[in-house]
Design a protein around this motif. Structure first.
Motif, PDB file in Angstrom:
ATOM      1  N   PHE A  84       0.860  -1.177   0.000  1.00 44.19           N
ATOM      2  CA  PHE A  84       0.000   0.000   0.000  1.00 44.19           C
ATOM      3  C   PHE A  84       0.892   1.221   0.000  1.00 44.19           C
ATOM      4  O   PHE A  84       1.858   1.272   0.759  1.00 44.19           O
ATOM      5  CB  PHE A  84      -0.881   0.042   1.256  1.00 44.19           C
ATOM      6  N   LEU A 111       4.034   0.370   1.985  1.00 46.15           N
ATOM      7  CA  LEU A 111       3.905  -0.507   3.142  1.00 46.15           C
ATOM      8  C   LEU A 111       3.693  -1.928   2.630  1.00 46.15           C
ATOM      9  O   LEU A 111       2.801  -2.188   1.817  1.00 46.15           O
ATOM     10  CB  LEU A 111       2.703  -0.078   3.987  1.00 46.15           C
ATOM     11  N   ALA A 118       2.201  -4.983   3.142  1.00 49.55           N
ATOM     12  CA  ALA A 118       1.205  -5.620   4.011  1.00 49.55           C
ATOM     13  C   ALA A 118       1.283  -7.142   3.914  1.00 49.55           C
ATOM     14  O   ALA A 118       1.039  -7.848   4.890  1.00 49.55           O
ATOM     15  CB  ALA A 118      -0.195  -5.148   3.649  1.00 49.55           C
ATOM     16  N   VAL A 127      -1.334 -11.195  14.811  1.00 50.74           N
ATOM     17  CA  VAL A 127      -1.716 -10.044  15.627  1.00 50.74           C
ATOM     18  C   VAL A 127      -2.346  -8.988  14.717  1.00 50.74           C
ATOM     19  O   VAL A 127      -2.312  -9.104  13.500  1.00 50.74           O
ATOM     20  CB  VAL A 127      -0.502  -9.424  16.355  1.00 50.74           C
ATOM     21  N   ASN A 128      -2.924  -7.954  15.311  1.00 46.50           N
ATOM     22  CA  ASN A 128      -3.507  -6.876  14.515  1.00 46.50           C
ATOM     23  C   ASN A 128      -2.453  -6.267  13.611  1.00 46.50           C
ATOM     24  O   ASN A 128      -1.349  -5.973  14.046  1.00 46.50           O
ATOM     25  CB  ASN A 128      -4.082  -5.793  15.420  1.00 46.50           C
ATOM     26  N   GLY A 129      -2.835  -6.101  12.339  1.00 50.46           N
ATOM     27  CA  GLY A 129      -1.906  -5.509  11.397  1.00 50.46           C
ATOM     28  C   GLY A 129      -1.017  -6.523  10.709  1.00 50.46           C
ATOM     29  O   GLY A 129      -0.165  -6.171   9.911  1.00 50.46           O
ATOM     30  N   ALA A 130      -1.222  -7.801  10.992  1.00 47.55           N
ATOM     31  CA  ALA A 130      -0.369  -8.830  10.402  1.00 47.55           C
ATOM     32  C   ALA A 130      -0.655  -9.022   8.911  1.00 47.55           C
ATOM     33  O   ALA A 130       0.178  -9.526   8.174  1.00 47.55           O
ATOM     34  CB  ALA A 130      -0.559 -10.152  11.136  1.00 47.55           C
ATOM     35  N   GLY A 131      -1.852  -8.609   8.473  1.00 46.30           N
ATOM     36  CA  GLY A 131      -2.182  -8.761   7.055  1.00 46.30           C
ATOM     37  C   GLY A 131      -3.314  -9.749   6.782  1.00 46.30           C
ATOM     38  O   GLY A 131      -3.582 -10.076   5.627  1.00 46.30           O
ATOM     39  N   THR A 156      -6.667  -9.455   7.153  1.00 45.63           N
ATOM     40  CA  THR A 156      -7.802  -8.910   6.403  1.00 45.63           C
ATOM     41  C   THR A 156      -7.414  -8.645   4.955  1.00 45.63           C
ATOM     42  O   THR A 156      -8.190  -8.908   4.032  1.00 45.63           O
ATOM     43  CB  THR A 156      -8.306  -7.622   7.072  1.00 45.63           C
ATOM     44  N   THR A 157      -6.211  -8.159   4.758  1.00 50.33           N
ATOM     45  CA  THR A 157      -5.735  -7.908   3.399  1.00 50.33           C
ATOM     46  C   THR A 157      -5.782  -9.196   2.584  1.00 50.33           C
ATOM     47  O   THR A 157      -6.279  -9.217   1.454  1.00 50.33           O
ATOM     48  CB  THR A 157      -4.298  -7.352   3.439  1.00 50.33           C
ATOM     49  N   THR A 194      -6.988  -0.168  -4.964  1.00 44.09           N
ATOM     50  CA  THR A 194      -6.326   0.487  -3.834  1.00 44.09           C
ATOM     51  C   THR A 194      -6.747  -0.068  -2.485  1.00 44.09           C
ATOM     52  O   THR A 194      -6.048   0.101  -1.500  1.00 44.09           O
ATOM     53  CB  THR A 194      -6.645   1.994  -3.813  1.00 44.09           C
ATOM     54  N   GLY A 195      -7.901  -0.709  -2.437  1.00 46.54           N
ATOM     55  CA  GLY A 195      -8.375  -1.212  -1.148  1.00 46.54           C
ATOM     56  C   GLY A 195      -8.977  -0.117  -0.292  1.00 46.54           C
ATOM     57  O   GLY A 195      -9.615  -0.388   0.709  1.00 46.54           O
TER      58      GLY A 195
HETATM   59  N1  LIG Z   1      -6.214   0.285   2.189  1.00 50.39           N
HETATM   60  C1  LIG Z   1      -5.065   0.337   2.889  1.00 50.39           C
HETATM   61  N2  LIG Z   1      -4.213   1.361   2.719  1.00 50.39           N
HETATM   62  C2  LIG Z   1      -3.051   1.431   3.393  1.00 50.39           C
HETATM   63  N3  LIG Z   1      -2.669   0.509   4.291  1.00 50.39           N
HETATM   64  C3  LIG Z   1      -3.470  -0.544   4.524  1.00 50.39           C
HETATM   65  C4  LIG Z   1      -4.713  -0.681   3.839  1.00 50.39           C
HETATM   66  N4  LIG Z   1      -5.306  -1.822   4.279  1.00 50.39           N
HETATM   67  C5  LIG Z   1      -4.452  -2.355   5.191  1.00 50.39           C
HETATM   68  N5  LIG Z   1      -3.355  -1.599   5.330  1.00 50.39           N
HETATM   69  C6  LIG Z   1      -2.203  -1.893   6.208  1.00 50.39           C
HETATM   70  O1  LIG Z   1      -1.790  -3.198   5.959  1.00 50.39           O
HETATM   71  C7  LIG Z   1      -1.409  -3.853   7.159  1.00 50.39           C
HETATM   72  C8  LIG Z   1      -2.217  -5.132   7.328  1.00 50.39           C
HETATM   73  O2  LIG Z   1      -3.550  -4.793   7.638  1.00 50.39           O
HETATM   74  P1  LIG Z   1      -4.682  -5.890   7.837  1.00 50.39           P
HETATM   75  O3  LIG Z   1      -4.673  -6.814   6.701  1.00 50.39           O
HETATM   76  O4  LIG Z   1      -5.946  -5.164   8.081  1.00 50.39           O
HETATM   77  O5  LIG Z   1      -4.231  -6.611   9.169  1.00 50.39           O
HETATM   78  P2  LIG Z   1      -5.049  -7.580  10.141  1.00 50.39           P
HETATM   79  O6  LIG Z   1      -6.358  -7.882   9.517  1.00 50.39           O
HETATM   80  O7  LIG Z   1      -4.181  -8.769  10.298  1.00 50.39           O
HETATM   81  O8  LIG Z   1      -5.198  -6.844  11.432  1.00 50.39           O
HETATM   82  C9  LIG Z   1      -1.627  -2.852   8.271  1.00 50.39           C
HETATM   83  O9  LIG Z   1      -0.400  -2.245   8.576  1.00 50.39           O
HETATM   84  C10 LIG Z   1      -2.575  -1.857   7.670  1.00 50.39           C
HETATM   85  O10 LIG Z   1      -2.377  -0.593   8.223  1.00 50.39           O
END
Ligand SMILES: Nc1ncnc2c1ncn2[C@@H]1O[C@H](COP(=O)(O)OP(=O)(O)O)[C@@H](O)[C@H]1O
Ligand SMILES: [Mg+2]
Lengths: 316, 265, 249
Positions: A14, A22, A24, A43-47, A49-50, B259-260
């Motif tokens: 991202f 970043l 992700a 953990v939170n932010g691990a990726g 959801t992405t 872009t998400g």
């Molecule tokens: N649309 C986005 N734009 C920028 N950064 C993103 C976006 N979506 C997620 N991120 C970043 O990607 C990383 C992984 O996020 P995420 O997949 O939501 O983690 P999790 O679900 O494991 O908590 C985080 O650092 C988050 O800030």
């Protein structure tokens, strides 16, 4: 095709401020077999959801490839969307002023459920998630758990072969969370392939056959559940604040271990680690504290961080 | 599935989407609010414009303003109201579900917009009759009855612009301001109240806005002059806005996958 | 005039409506009232400008109070403010006054710019008397704000109701539409609207001979609004507390 989900060297970046990127997800590879339930922990932010969004065709990967039931998530979105359902966690994502039934029908229709199936399956699904009585009420009157269950009903309405669940128990009270786990368990028995995301060990322990760990966008472990379960060594932490005297030596139930026991004036604090999350054990704990005056009790499931700490510590 | 069955299923889907638009409309605007607040307000508004026309230019001014005011009723439901269509998803956080569906989100939005369009026409008819009677314009009103289909064309154009505006202002904090601007622009530049030729800037802007050409057609027809060319122009303006709306929504969909950061949620 | 009453009421950003009201509305009203008219004298210009200023100030006040209440409600502080009744009224009054003042200044600025752009002459004979008139306008506005506040306590559809309330007043308030052309029963209603008398007072002040009787009427009506607002607001809160119909979410 022998895998429900195949993830091959998937990366996703991202853009962030300052023109930097970043990372992700980085070089993530794993599979979910047909009928298998895989827990994706991190953990939170691990990726997590992405990754879920990429598999659900909601987000494009920056590199690598992924397939759901053999369909490519970039090139063949229609195939993916017909065979997969995604349930994103949280209590948003529903039309609040519309009834649960209408929400279900609308999203089911969008997911491609046919007219006949819709008519037949809506009452079934409402029953299955225990919302039949509340179905005609506006969603804004629902509790968090009810919303979450409605999400589950929406996800299951189209009878997906693959189910992606992102933090399904987040924000639920323990009872609701348990009920939800039961629903997922049933799907597993019916042979649905599931990728389940969570930062709670409990979810994964109850439901998964295999565990994939994500840490800062990379896979750090891919283990069968049996191996993983032992890592943390315990399932829950109970913190007890009380007045009076406890005879731990005599009455500590099997399956509980003292982590910390401190006294400050009249108040004592006892931290116990429980090996399993069971009614029997909680019952035994109840009897243990019968004779003292309880000030406060806090029970929380073991978190991934703790298992992860153990995991890292044990690595050579 | 055989193809007639498939086609039938498609129509059924389209019907469900339109029906859901009506459900949302009713949830956002319950009947008692429509009857007690929205309709009276539109009636008062129309009467106000007519009287203002009278104050400025006598009986002719009142008649001129009534013909225009009926069209500007559409700016509430058809133009500003259209924003409810994607905005509902923004607040509910349902956009990712639409994105994951088999029907393209653009079509879902268009289908749900039908309810706003239909209700804006109902609102227009209510104001047309009630304000026509209240402001003493019943004679003009009777003359306009056979010309109502022209107003229907204006309603379509207005909704097309509403959709386009909805698509590019959703997600921006200024959405309400953008809607305000669009509504006032139509009121100001469409020749509803200020005759064409008064201020050239207004005419230039007005030529690509809904209602401008449609109202010229209505006024020509009232004066027994040819009107078809202007009405066709109105339809062309509507088609233009619709194409723009389609493009903007589709681009938005593609962008959010890339872009998400879905602007809709 | 308002505008997006229909964007999601719960989350509606009334603040943006106020911007629309204070910037677009004066321009549109002024142009629509002036351009088609044959009479472009300074007297006509003043009458229309004052009428637009008062109409805009009224809409902005209505939306201003609405937005204050909406924000309180959204932040969950309304319920708390209502727990201490007198406090709640003061809050609403004070914030209403602030909103009124700000939007009236904005509207006057927009109006001035538009008038200059149109090269429309106006007369401004008595700045001091005019200021006095605007002071009464603000007082009147905050008192009415309290009345509108009651609506927001009662219903979540406040924006629609506010939108509905603004037009009749613009129509009957004798600002842009002279009360004489209204049907006789409505003339009476118009006499109860302080804006009607302020319009009269401001136009005569601008021409050099302030009609102080009109100002007196406006003051009396304002005191009446304030009394009614305080009574109604309290009454509604009490009643809805008793009946459990307080719609605070
Ligand atoms: N649309 C986005 N734009 C920028 N950064 C993103 C976006 N979506 C997620 N991120 C970043 O990607 C990383 C992984 O996020 P995420 O997949 O939501 O983690 P999790 O679900 O494991 O908590 C985080 O650092 C988050 O800030
Ligand atoms: Mg997440």
């Amino acid at each position: 095709m022998e895998h429900a989900v195949e993830v091959e060297a998937v990366g996703r970046t991202f853009p962030i401020s300052g023109g930097k990127q970043l990372q992700a997800l980085e070089d993530v590879s794993f599979v979910v077999g047909l009928g298998e339930v895989v827990g994706l922990l991190g953990v939170n932010g691990a990726g997590k959801t992405t990754l879920t969004k990429i598999l659900a065709t909601l987000l494009l990967p920056s590199s690598g490839a992924a397939r759901v039931m053999g369909y490519d998530v970039v090139a063949d979105t229609r195939g993916v969307r017909t065979s997969m359902s995604v349930i994103l966690g949280g209590d948003r994502g529903l039309y609040n002023r519309i009834s649960g039934r209408e929400n279900l029908a609308f999203f089911g229709m969008l997911a491609g459920v046919s007219r006949r199936d819709l008519r037949e399956r809506i009452p079934l699904m409402l029953d299955q998630v225990n919302l039949a009585d509340a179905a005609d009420r506006r969603v804004e009157t629902y509790s968090k758990g009810m919303r979450q269950r409605l999400h589950v009903a929406i996800g299951l309405l189209s009878r997906p072969q693959v189910l992606l669940l992102d933090e399904p128990t987040v924000g639920l009270d323990p009872l609701e969370a348990d009920r939800l786990r039961e629903t997922i368990h049933q799907l597993r028995r019916e042979g649905t392939s599931i990728l389940l995301t969570s930062h709670l060990l409990l979810d994964v322990e109850r439901l998964a056959d295999r565990v994939v760990m994500l840490d800062q966008g990379r896979v750090t472990a891919d283990l069968p559940l049996r191996k993983f379960a032992g890592l943390a060594g315990y399932a829950a932490v109970v913190t007890l604040t009380y007045r009076g005297a406890l005879d731990l030596a005599r009455s500590l139930p099997a399956g509980a271990a003292v982590d910390r026991h401190t006294h400050e004036g009249e108040l004592s604090t006892l931290v116990l680690k429980l090996r399993e999350w069971s009614g029997d054990l909680f019952g035994a704990l109840g009897r243990l504290v019968d004779d003292v005056q309880i000030q406060d009790i806090d029970v929380r499931p073991a978190r991934l961080e703790e298992a992860f700490a153990t995991l890292s510590a044990r690595r050579p | 599935m055989t193809s007639p069955e498939y086609a039938a299923e498609r129509w059924w889907r389209a019907g469900r989407i339109v029906r859901f638009g009506f459900l949302q409309y009713r949830a956002d605007n319950p009947p008692r609010i429509v009857l007690a607040a929205i309709w009276p307000r539109l009636i008062f508004q129309t009467v106000f414009w007519v009287l203002l026309g009278f104050v400025a230019a006598g009986d002719e001014g009142a008649r001129f303003a009534y013909v225009g005011a009926v069209a500007t009723v559409l700016t509430l439901g058809g133009l500003a109201g259209m924003s409810d269509v994607p905005v509902d998803d923004k607040y509910a956080g349902t956009y990712s579900r639409l994105l994951a569906g088999l029907t393209p989100p653009t079509l879902v939005f268009f289908g749900r917009g039908v309810a706003q369009l239909a209700m804006s026409v109902v609102e227009m008819l209510v104001a047309f009759v009630a304000a026509g009677l209240l402001s003493g314009q019943w004679r003009t009103m009777l003359e306009l009855v056979p010309l109502l289909p022209m107003y229907l064309v204006i309603a379509l154009t207005m909704s097309a612009m509403g959709l386009a505006t909805a698509s590019f202002c959703v997600g921006k904090r200024a959405e309400v301001a953008i809607y305000n601007a669009a509504m006032y622009l139509v009121i100001l530049c469409s020749g509803a109240f200020i005759p064409r030729g008064t201020l050239p800037v207004l005419d230039v802007i007005g030529s690509v806005l809904p209602a401008t050409h449609g109202l010229l057609a209505v006024r020509s027809a009232l004066a027994d002059e040819p009107w078809l060319a202007e009405l066709s122009l109105e339809a062309a303006v509507g088609a233009g806005w619709l194409v723009l709306a389609f493009y903007l929504f589709t681009a938005q969909t593609a962008r959010s996958r890339r872009t998400g950061s879905d602007s809709f949620s | 005039m308002l505008v997006c009453a229909r964007l999601q009421m719960a989350e509606i950003r009334t603040a943006w409506i106020i911007i629309g009201v204070t910037i677009f509305q004066p321009i549109v009203f002024l142009l629509v009232a002036l351009l088609p008219s044959a009479d472009r004298s300074a007297e006509a210009g003043t009458r229309v400008a004052v009428g637009v200023a008062l109409s805009v100030s009224w809409s902005a006040t209505a939306w201003g109070s609405a937005s204050v209440l909406r924000r309180e409600r959204a932040m969950g502080t309304l319920a708390r403010a209502l727990a201490g009744l007198v406090d709640a009224r003061l809050i609403v009054l004070g914030k209403g006054l602030g909103a009124s003042l700000l939007s009236t200044v904005w509207a006057l600025a927009t109006l001035a710019v538009t008038l200059v752009a149109l090269r429309q002459p106006v007369s401004l004979a008595n700045p001091g008397w005019l200021l006095l008139g605007f002071a009464v306008l603000l007082a009147s506005g905050s008192a009415v704000g309290l009345l509108i506040g009651s609506v927001f306590v009662l219903t979540r559809y406040g924006p629609q109701v506010t939108a509905f309330l603004t037009f009749p007043v613009i129509l009957l308030g004798g600002m842009l539409i002279p009360p004489e052309i209204l049907p006789p029963p409505l003339t009476w209603v118009s006499a109860l609207i302080s804006l009607r008398w302020l319009q009269e007072y401001l136009v005569t002040s601008a021409a050099g001979s302030p009609n102080l009787a009109a100002l007196g009427y406006a003051v009396v009506l304002t005191v009446g609004y304030a009394a009614a607002g305080i009574g109604l607001f309290g009454g509604i809160v009490d009643r809805s507390r008793r009946e459990g119909t307080l719609d605070l979410t």
